[in-house]
Design a protein around this motif. Sequence first.
Motif, PDB file in Angstrom:
ATOM      1  N   ALA A  51      12.284  50.151 -51.628  1.00 10.90           N
ATOM      2  CA  ALA A  51      13.310  49.613 -52.466  1.00 10.90           C
ATOM      3  C   ALA A  51      13.997  48.499 -52.124  1.00 10.90           C
ATOM      4  O   ALA A  51      14.154  47.351 -52.969  1.00 10.90           O
ATOM      5  N   TYR A  52      13.944  48.253 -50.665  1.00 15.48           N
ATOM      6  CA  TYR A  52      14.772  47.006 -50.273  1.00 15.48           C
ATOM      7  C   TYR A  52      13.975  45.625 -50.634  1.00 15.48           C
ATOM      8  O   TYR A  52      14.133  44.859 -50.961  1.00 15.48           O
ATOM      9  N   ILE A  53      12.740  45.786 -50.012  1.00 17.47           N
ATOM     10  CA  ILE A  53      11.828  44.996 -50.266  1.00 17.47           C
ATOM     11  C   ILE A  53      11.579  44.498 -51.772  1.00 17.47           C
ATOM     12  O   ILE A  53      11.407  43.386 -52.078  1.00 17.47           O
ATOM     13  N   TYR A  92      18.438  41.110 -41.403  1.00 16.75           N
ATOM     14  CA  TYR A  92      19.208  42.502 -41.806  1.00 16.75           C
ATOM     15  C   TYR A  92      18.342  43.403 -41.449  1.00 16.75           C
ATOM     16  O   TYR A  92      18.611  44.521 -40.683  1.00 16.75           O
ATOM     17  N   THR A  93      16.931  43.295 -41.703  1.00 16.92           N
ATOM     18  CA  THR A  93      16.146  44.556 -41.373  1.00 16.92           C
ATOM     19  C   THR A  93      15.799  44.620 -39.972  1.00 16.92           C
ATOM     20  O   THR A  93      15.398  45.712 -39.445  1.00 16.92           O
ATOM     21  N   GLN A  94      15.218  43.557 -39.191  1.00 18.78           N
ATOM     22  CA  GLN A  94      14.920  43.341 -37.917  1.00 18.78           C
ATOM     23  C   GLN A  94      13.685  44.263 -37.889  1.00 18.78           C
ATOM     24  O   GLN A  94      13.386  44.759 -36.851  1.00 18.78           O
ATOM     25  N   SER A  95      12.793  44.016 -39.167  1.00 18.97           N
ATOM     26  CA  SER A  95      11.490  44.686 -38.896  1.00 18.97           C
ATOM     27  C   SER A  95      10.337  43.609 -39.075  1.00 18.97           C
ATOM     28  O   SER A  95      10.495  42.945 -40.125  1.00 18.97           O
ATOM     29  N   LYS A  96       9.428  43.449 -38.306  1.00 21.01           N
ATOM     30  CA  LYS A  96       8.246  42.498 -38.364  1.00 21.01           C
ATOM     31  C   LYS A  96       7.652  42.988 -39.407  1.00 21.01           C
ATOM     32  O   LYS A  96       7.000  41.932 -40.330  1.00 21.01           O
ATOM     33  N   ALA A  97       7.271  44.298 -40.076  1.00 24.65           N
ATOM     34  CA  ALA A  97       6.350  44.612 -40.990  1.00 24.65           C
ATOM     35  C   ALA A  97       7.189  44.202 -42.364  1.00 24.65           C
ATOM     36  O   ALA A  97       6.472  43.276 -43.252  1.00 24.65           O
ATOM     37  N   ILE A  98       8.470  44.124 -42.595  1.00 26.60           N
ATOM     38  CA  ILE A  98       9.247  43.489 -43.867  1.00 26.60           C
ATOM     39  C   ILE A  98       9.341  42.167 -43.605  1.00 26.60           C
ATOM     40  O   ILE A  98       9.012  41.554 -44.747  1.00 26.60           O
ATOM     41  N   GLU A  99       9.187  41.659 -42.462  1.00 23.53           N
ATOM     42  CA  GLU A  99       9.180  40.050 -42.110  1.00 23.53           C
ATOM     43  C   GLU A  99       8.085  39.563 -42.638  1.00 23.53           C
ATOM     44  O   GLU A  99       7.853  38.830 -43.445  1.00 23.53           O
ATOM     45  N   VAL A 100       6.747  40.359 -42.286  1.00 26.97           N
ATOM     46  CA  VAL A 100       5.461  39.760 -42.861  1.00 26.97           C
ATOM     47  C   VAL A 100       5.333  39.925 -44.179  1.00 26.97           C
ATOM     48  O   VAL A 100       4.656  39.133 -44.937  1.00 26.97           O
ATOM     49  N   GLU A 101       5.958  40.977 -44.762  1.00 29.17           N
ATOM     50  CA  GLU A 101       5.733  41.200 -46.320  1.00 29.17           C
ATOM     51  C   GLU A 101       6.450  40.404 -47.255  1.00 29.17           C
ATOM     52  O   GLU A 101       5.879  39.742 -47.923  1.00 29.17           O
TER      53      GLU A 101
END
Length: 161
Positions: A51-53, A92-101
């Motif tokens: 949902a955030y993405i 905010y997320t500190q997630s590499k997967a979200i960063e890539v997406e």
Amino acid sequence: MKAATISEIKRELKEKSSEELTQLCLRLAKFKKENKELLTYLLYESEDDTAYINSVKAELDIQFAEINTTNYYWIKKTLRKILRNTKKYIRYTQSKAIEVELLIYFCSKMNLIQPSIHKNGTLKNLYLRQVQLIKKNILLLPEDLQYDYTTILKNEKLSEH
């Protein structure tokens, strides 16, 4: 005024009551917009990454729709602003997967801009830096995600033109 270190702040926060911590968080949220956005993410959106993405992608769609494409100066200025906002949401997320997406989405939207960004050196370099960052971050993900995102990269035709 010299700022305290993170460990000093952590030690001091452990001594505060629940009510005092709430008051400190609210005061921080009032102080700066980014603090409020981070608290909003942590309290309401951190549980559901999808949902955030999607909400960030919707925000990017709006920003890309508002780009003034009359000349490369305005395109460059607006793209840098959009990228700055995207990086803030990623932080905010500190997630590499979200960063890539999100960076893949940013680059794919960048490719759709007319006149083409590949005809301007600065914009092309901005694009290539993001593609390199995507590739670098993909290597930090688990193997199954590496395969998925590499496939997405190829399907989106995000390459170093």
